[in-house]
Design a protein around this motif. Structure first.
Motif, PDB file in Angstrom:
ATOM      1  N   UNK A 144       0.800  -1.215   0.000  1.00 19.81           N
ATOM      2  CA  UNK A 144       0.000   0.000   0.000  1.00 19.81           C
ATOM      3  C   UNK A 144       0.839   1.275   0.000  1.00 19.81           C
ATOM      4  N   UNK A 145       2.070   1.151  -0.518  1.00 19.01           N
ATOM      5  CA  UNK A 145       2.980   2.311  -0.539  1.00 19.01           C
ATOM      6  C   UNK A 145       2.913   2.983  -1.910  1.00 19.01           C
ATOM      7  N   UNK A 146       1.951   3.905  -2.039  1.00 18.70           N
ATOM      8  CA  UNK A 146       1.690   4.534  -3.335  1.00 18.70           C
ATOM      9  C   UNK A 146       2.885   5.364  -3.797  1.00 18.70           C
ATOM     10  N   UNK A 147       3.543   6.031  -2.857  1.00 18.59           N
ATOM     11  CA  UNK A 147       4.666   6.904  -3.237  1.00 18.59           C
ATOM     12  C   UNK A 147       5.822   6.094  -3.820  1.00 18.59           C
ATOM     13  N   UNK A 148       6.197   5.013  -3.127  1.00 17.36           N
ATOM     14  CA  UNK A 148       7.287   4.166  -3.639  1.00 17.36           C
ATOM     15  C   UNK A 148       6.890   3.580  -4.998  1.00 17.36           C
ATOM     16  N   UNK A 149       5.635   3.127  -5.098  1.00 19.28           N
ATOM     17  CA  UNK A 149       5.150   2.551  -6.358  1.00 19.28           C
ATOM     18  C   UNK A 149       5.283   3.573  -7.477  1.00 19.28           C
ATOM     19  N   UNK A 150       4.907   4.821  -7.169  1.00 20.04           N
ATOM     20  CA  UNK A 150       5.001   5.877  -8.178  1.00 20.04           C
ATOM     21  C   UNK A 150       6.452   6.135  -8.580  1.00 20.04           C
ATOM     22  N   UNK A 151       7.349   6.257  -7.604  1.00 17.99           N
ATOM     23  CA  UNK A 151       8.749   6.584  -7.919  1.00 17.99           C
ATOM     24  C   UNK A 151       9.416   5.489  -8.761  1.00 17.99           C
ATOM     25  N   UNK A 152       9.041   4.241  -8.510  1.00 17.46           N
ATOM     26  CA  UNK A 152       9.581   3.139  -9.311  1.00 17.46           C
ATOM     27  C   UNK A 152       9.094   3.243 -10.762  1.00 17.46           C
ATOM     28  N   UNK A 180      -1.536   3.639 -13.847  1.00 19.72           N
ATOM     29  CA  UNK A 180      -1.306   4.028 -12.449  1.00 19.72           C
ATOM     30  C   UNK A 180      -1.946   5.389 -12.166  1.00 19.72           C
ATOM     31  N   UNK A 181      -1.685   6.358 -13.066  1.00 17.30           N
ATOM     32  CA  UNK A 181      -2.233   7.704 -12.864  1.00 17.30           C
ATOM     33  C   UNK A 181      -3.763   7.688 -12.906  1.00 17.30           C
ATOM     34  N   UNK A 182      -4.311   6.887 -13.826  1.00 20.80           N
ATOM     35  CA  UNK A 182      -5.771   6.826 -13.951  1.00 20.80           C
ATOM     36  C   UNK A 182      -6.397   6.314 -12.655  1.00 20.80           C
ATOM     37  N   UNK A 183      -5.729   5.358 -12.037  1.00 21.37           N
ATOM     38  CA  UNK A 183      -6.296   4.775 -10.821  1.00 21.37           C
ATOM     39  C   UNK A 183      -6.065   5.639  -9.584  1.00 21.37           C
ATOM     40  N   UNK A 184      -5.029   6.461  -9.616  1.00 24.06           N
ATOM     41  CA  UNK A 184      -4.658   7.190  -8.397  1.00 24.06           C
ATOM     42  C   UNK A 184      -4.689   8.695  -8.571  1.00 24.06           C
ATOM     43  N   UNK A 185      -5.441   9.169  -9.572  1.00 25.70           N
ATOM     44  CA  UNK A 185      -5.418  10.609  -9.832  1.00 25.70           C
ATOM     45  C   UNK A 185      -5.988  11.427  -8.681  1.00 25.70           C
ATOM     46  N   UNK A 186      -6.822  10.784  -7.861  1.00 27.58           N
ATOM     47  CA  UNK A 186      -7.413  11.528  -6.749  1.00 27.58           C
ATOM     48  C   UNK A 186      -6.396  11.744  -5.627  1.00 27.58           C
ATOM     49  N   UNK A 187      -5.290  10.987  -5.678  1.00 30.26           N
ATOM     50  CA  UNK A 187      -4.267  11.147  -4.642  1.00 30.26           C
ATOM     51  C   UNK A 187      -3.738  12.573  -4.647  1.00 30.26           C
ATOM     52  N   UNK A 188      -3.506  13.063  -3.466  1.00 32.00           N
ATOM     53  CA  UNK A 188      -3.061  14.444  -3.317  1.00 32.00           C
ATOM     54  C   UNK A 188      -1.824  14.758  -4.156  1.00 32.00           C
ATOM     55  N   UNK A 246      -4.338   8.535 -20.842  1.00 37.12           N
ATOM     56  CA  UNK A 246      -5.033   8.498 -19.568  1.00 37.12           C
ATOM     57  C   UNK A 246      -6.540   8.380 -19.772  1.00 37.12           C
ATOM     58  N   UNK A 247      -7.033   9.161 -20.737  1.00 37.46           N
ATOM     59  CA  UNK A 247      -8.452   9.164 -21.037  1.00 37.46           C
ATOM     60  C   UNK A 247      -8.893   7.765 -21.490  1.00 37.46           C
TER      61      UNK A 247
END
Length: 244
Positions: free
Chosen positions: A178-186, A207-215, A230-231
């Motif tokens: 559940x580490x979104x930041x590490x997942x993103x950086x990789x 990844x962006x499509x699923x987590x776009x609501x993340x701050x 993305x669309x």
């Protein structure tokens, strides 16, 4: 021989003994590793996880820094044995081997937070040009264009192997930790290494499509070509979630 498995059933044993008797002469270490991995995969299919693990470990004895073996073993531990902390350790070993700085960054919470604030592949794109055509916006691949063979190598490791590692480790960090930041950086690193690769773009956009609501994703600038991907991804996600 390290191909005798006391725990295996007879058919498995017979299968491997027969298969191995086809080898003529001595195998190089590389060939041994490839073979060990191949048999480990087959043993996984037989649900003989104990024997498969022996083979992965044997392959790592021969070459402890083989990032493909490390990654395959990590995935095996995660998916077949549910041993998440061991799986993470082997993913980390692989990453430390080929990208030590990134390994340090994602394993140090403060560094990770700082990176998330300042560095974004998308901002990098923004700085590389004002217009949105992909070619003007893509980061130049370390100016290696005059030796084309180097384009596919990262510190002596095959680019495709490194990208594969980044993608599967990212997936692991997301789903198992559940580490979104590490997942993103990789994933971001895979984009920086192979910006033109379709599979890299697809993973990134998904990844962006699923987590776009993340701050941390809200402030990201999206160039047109990524917006389109993305669309499409969002539409796919929505279609998949509709009741059939």
């Amino acid at each position: 021989g390290y191909f005798t498995f006391s725990q295996s059933n007879d058919s498995t044993d017979e299968y491997f003994t027969r298969d191995l008797s086809n080898t003529n002469g001595i195998l190089t270490e590389k060939q041994q590793i490839l073979r060990l991995r191949k048999y480990a995969k087959k043993l996984e299919k037989f649900d003989d996880y104990q024997a498969a693990e022996v083979l992965y470990e044997r392959a790592l004895e021969i070459e402890p820094t083989d990032i493909v073996t490390l990654q395959l073993f990590a995935i095996f531990l995660q998916q077949k044995k549910g041993e998440l902390s061991r799986a993470e350790a082997f993913f980390n070993r692989a990453l430390q081997t080929c990208l030590p700085n990134l390994h340090l960054n994602i394993s140090t919470p403060n560094k990770k937070k700082m990176l998330m604030k300042q560095s974004s592949y998308l901002r990098l794109l923004h700085e590389n040009g004002d217009n949105d055509s992909p070619n003007n916006n893509l980061p130049h691949q370390h100016h290696h264009h005059h030796h084309s063979d180097q384009l596919n190598v990262v510190d002596g490791y095959k680019l495709s192997d490194v990208i594969h590692l980044l993608t599967s480790f990212s997936n692991f960090m997301l789903k198992s930790k559940g580490d979104i930041e590490a997942a993103y950086l990789l994933l971001e690193k895979s984009m920086l290494l192979a910006p033109e690769q379709a599979s890299t773009l697809a993973h990134y956009a998904h990844f962006l499509a699923q987590h776009q609501s993340e701050e941390f994703l809200n402030s990201f600038y999206l160039p047109d070509f990524l917006n389109q991907i993305l669309f499409q991804q969002k539409q796919k996600l929505e279609e998949n979630s509709l009741p059939k």
